[in-house]
Design an enzyme around this catalytic site. Structure first.
Site, PDB file in Angstrom:
ATOM      1  N   TYR A 158     -12.056   1.144 -12.483  1.00 16.03           N
ATOM      2  CA  TYR A 158     -12.135  -0.278 -12.149  1.00 16.03           C
ATOM      3  C   TYR A 158     -12.945  -0.915 -13.255  1.00 16.03           C
ATOM      4  O   TYR A 158     -14.065  -0.482 -13.544  1.00 16.03           O
ATOM      5  CB  TYR A 158     -12.837  -0.491 -10.808  1.00 16.03           C
ATOM      6  CG  TYR A 158     -11.882  -0.428  -9.643  1.00 16.03           C
ATOM      7  CD1 TYR A 158     -10.783  -1.278  -9.590  1.00 16.03           C
ATOM      8  CD2 TYR A 158     -12.072   0.460  -8.603  1.00 16.03           C
ATOM      9  CE1 TYR A 158      -9.893  -1.228  -8.531  1.00 16.03           C
ATOM     10  CE2 TYR A 158     -11.187   0.514  -7.540  1.00 16.03           C
ATOM     11  CZ  TYR A 158     -10.102  -0.339  -7.510  1.00 16.03           C
ATOM     12  OH  TYR A 158      -9.229  -0.291  -6.471  1.00 16.03           O
TER      13      TYR A 158
ATOM     14  N   HIS B 108      -0.695   0.675  -4.862  1.00 17.78           N
ATOM     15  CA  HIS B 108      -2.050   0.942  -4.359  1.00 17.78           C
ATOM     16  C   HIS B 108      -2.007   1.354  -2.882  1.00 17.78           C
ATOM     17  O   HIS B 108      -2.791   0.899  -2.056  1.00 17.78           O
ATOM     18  CB  HIS B 108      -2.885  -0.331  -4.540  1.00 17.78           C
ATOM     19  CG  HIS B 108      -4.362  -0.117  -4.685  1.00 17.78           C
ATOM     20  ND1 HIS B 108      -5.055  -0.478  -5.809  1.00 17.78           N
ATOM     21  CD2 HIS B 108      -5.283   0.397  -3.850  1.00 17.78           C
ATOM     22  CE1 HIS B 108      -6.338  -0.205  -5.652  1.00 17.78           C
ATOM     23  NE2 HIS B 108      -6.506   0.339  -4.457  1.00 17.78           N
TER      24      HIS B 108
ATOM     25  N   ASP C 166      -3.815  -3.340 -10.483  1.00 17.45           N
ATOM     26  CA  ASP C 166      -3.202  -4.055  -9.361  1.00 17.45           C
ATOM     27  C   ASP C 166      -4.229  -4.580  -8.365  1.00 17.45           C
ATOM     28  O   ASP C 166      -3.891  -4.937  -7.246  1.00 17.45           O
ATOM     29  CB  ASP C 166      -2.187  -3.149  -8.638  1.00 17.45           C
ATOM     30  CG  ASP C 166      -2.833  -1.868  -8.099  1.00 17.45           C
ATOM     31  OD1 ASP C 166      -4.075  -1.749  -8.152  1.00 17.45           O
ATOM     32  OD2 ASP C 166      -2.088  -0.988  -7.630  1.00 17.45           O
TER      33      ASP C 166
HETATM   34  O1  173 Z   1      -7.942   0.684  -2.066  1.00 20.69           O
HETATM   35  C1  173 Z   1      -9.156   0.610  -2.024  1.00 20.69           C
HETATM   36  O2  173 Z   1      -9.768   0.618  -0.960  1.00 20.69           O
HETATM   37  C2  173 Z   1      -9.882   0.504  -3.262  1.00 20.69           C
HETATM   38  O3  173 Z   1      -9.290   0.714  -4.259  1.00 20.69           O
HETATM   39  C3  173 Z   1     -11.265   0.110  -3.304  1.00 20.69           C
HETATM   40  C4  173 Z   1     -11.679  -0.822  -4.225  1.00 20.69           C
HETATM   41  C5  173 Z   1     -12.990  -1.230  -4.244  1.00 20.69           C
HETATM   42  C6  173 Z   1     -13.897  -0.708  -3.360  1.00 20.69           C
HETATM   43  C7  173 Z   1     -13.504   0.257  -2.463  1.00 20.69           C
HETATM   44  C8  173 Z   1     -12.195   0.657  -2.447  1.00 20.69           C
END
Ligand code: 173
Length: 504
Positions: free
Chosen positions: A241, A362, A269
């Site tokens: 991320y 996702h 995404d």
């Molecule tokens: O899908 C999710 O839950 C995910 O990708 C996510 C993103 C940020 C924080 C926790 C989970």
């Protein structure tokens, strides 16, 4: 600073047990969170429950390891607590929790778990409600979530016969690295919600079964813990991320490369997290009614959005194609975009010199009515052939698919259509939530057995022989709404049973 840290007695910490002065202990460290209370995405109530006490057990499952340090000004870290002086926090076991533990004790033995669906059925009964809500939830009406699996039902096989299938081999390479099967364990956040060992369950099982694990940015275990748990030579990827603070991302990426990570999967995404209402409702039931006035939450933060949204505010909504050269400048790891959903973006990824794309929505958790990865695969393969003359699978530009995979027949359909490998996420989470590492190993054994049988039945001795002609995917793009079913016929059909709890 090491060695100069103040040591604080548990008694002193215990005096700061109110909204006016609130200290908590996490992993032996004392923090002053008084000013942070109204900003806590999970609400102040839950922190106040641990005011003056050790909050580690509550903190661990729902926070990435550095969350507290990253969100507090440095001066709010007060020092180490003298462990001998900390009073044990009394955890009240609710009736609901007792019942859950009882169900956990009645789990069927792993030998009775016959397929990946079984893990989900048992995990739903054995996990905490919060963990179930977080893992199983998906965007809006969860239609894309269900479509992900349903899409595989629109593809049928054209097997070949009379081939000597005594020896079948489904091993392959992903980004040049050997794997026992064309699947990888994809990244999913917050592993400790399901099991105290969190993501390490996956690392250990992956080591034993020679499969590749993709480490999530938002794991419950720290990145280094997960890498340290790997055996020498074990291949791991990293899901990324991208932080709005690019310096943080650069540090993480370069650290990952140094630690031997073999591929960087940049999530594209999720500039904002989807609306997962099951997860959101769970938060609501946790709220202190006194804190909610006139339907407005008294605190500064809208914390009605569920666990995932609460910890994802760092994700850069500004991430764009122009950033790709920057990634290429900071690392030599192969770069893959995770979450591509149409051929135009797959083509741009190829033209940008990337190593591949994950065709994914996702796990149905982001844009509702985005198509399944397997459907996107069909158009990507056709268009990249038309536009750039590429054929797939292709070692120079690999295509992966994730979402909805529950059976090796699903995997083989993706392979036949040109995928290099397929990502599996939730089934492994359910496997370790109910059974720890042994569950993940059992899941991998089930896949092994399904590969052996299905390769034989398909008439393919190696994955190279799993070719497009072996599937009929003519209907893949037809998003038909089903007609009312033949109830008389259906009610005569006996539903197949899933694994069940043992007798008490
Ligand atoms: O899908 C999710 O839950 C995910 O990708 C996510 C993103 C940020 C924080 C926790 C989970």
């Amino acid at each position: 600073m090491a060695g100069m840290e103040r040591v604080i007695s548990g008694k002193e910490v215990a005096e700061h047990n109110s909204r006016e002065s609130c200290w908590i202990i996490v992993h032996g460290k004392v923090y002053d969170v008084t000013e942070f209370l109204p900003e806590h995405p999970g609400g102040s109530k839950i922190i106040l429950k641990y005011a003056g006490k050790d909050a580690t057990a509550e903190y661990d499952p729902i926070h990435p390891p550095n969350a507290i340090r990253d969100n507090l000004p440095p001066e709010k870290y007060l020092g180490l607590v003298d462990p001998n002086t900390v009073a044990k926090v009394e955890v009240k076991i609710t009736e609901e929790e007792k019942a859950r533990q009882q169900r956990m004790a009645q789990r069927p033995p792993l030998s009775e778990i016959l397929n990946l669906h079984d893990f989900e059925a048992i995990a739903r009964l054995c996990m905490t409600e919060k963990a179930w809500a977080y893992y199983s939830s998906a965007a809006d009406d969860e239609i894309t979530n269900r479509e992900n699996h349903a899409a595989y039902h629109r593809i049928w096989f054209r097997p070949r016969v009379l081939r000597n299938v005594t020896h079948v081999d489904w091993s392959t390479k992903i980004l040049g690295h050997r794997t026992k099967m064309p699947i990888y364990i994809t990244a999913t956040a917050l592993g400790k919600l399901g099991h105290p060992d969190g993501e390490l369950n996956l690392t250990w099982a992956a080591a034993k079964h020679d499969v590749i694990q993709m480490i999530p940015t938002l794991a419950s275990c720290s990145f280094d813990e997960i890498v340290d748990a790997a055996v020498p030579g074990q291949v791991q990827f990293l899901q990324l991320y991208v932080n709005s603070d690019r310096a943080i991302t650069k540090k993480l990426v370069q650290h990952a490369e140094k630690r031997g990570i073999k591929g960087l999967f940049i999530t594209v995404d999720a500039p904002q997290l989807g609306r997962r209402e099951k997860d959101m409702r769970m938060k609501f039931t946790d709220e202190d009614p006194a804190e909610v006035t006139d339907n407005k939450v008294a605190d500064k933060v809208d914390r009605s959005q569920g666990a995932a949204r609460a910890i994802s505010s760092f994700i850069d909504t500004g991430l764009c194609w122009e950033d790709i050269p920057w990634f290429q400048s900071i690392t030599k790891m192969p770069l893959i975009l995770k979450g591509v959903q149409c051929w135009e973006d797959a083509l741009m990824a190829y033209d940008s010199g990337l190593a591949g794309v994950v065709l994914s929505n996702h796990g149905g958790r982001q844009l509702e009515f985005s198509r399944s990865g397997i459907e996107t695969l069909v158009e990507v393969v056709a268009k990249l052939k038309e536009k750039r003359g590429l054929t797939f699978p292709n070692e120079k530009f690999e295509l992966y698919v994730d979402g909805g995979v529950r059976r090796v027949t699903d995997v083989l359909k993706a392979i036949a259509l040109g995928a290099t490998a397929v990502g599996i996420g939730r089934p492994f989470l359910y496997a370790f939530s109910a059974y720890g590492q042994a569950g993940v190993e059992r899941a991998l054994e089930i896949l092994h057995d399904e590969f052996e049988m299905n390769m034989r039945l398909l008439g393919a001795r190696t994955l190279k022989e799993v070719v497009p002609e072996m599937v009929d995917a003519n209907c893949i793009h037809q998003h038909i709404v089903s007609v009312p079913s033949d109830r008389l016929y259906d009610s005569n059909y006996e539903t197949m049973p899933l694994a069940r709890l043992r007798e008490a």
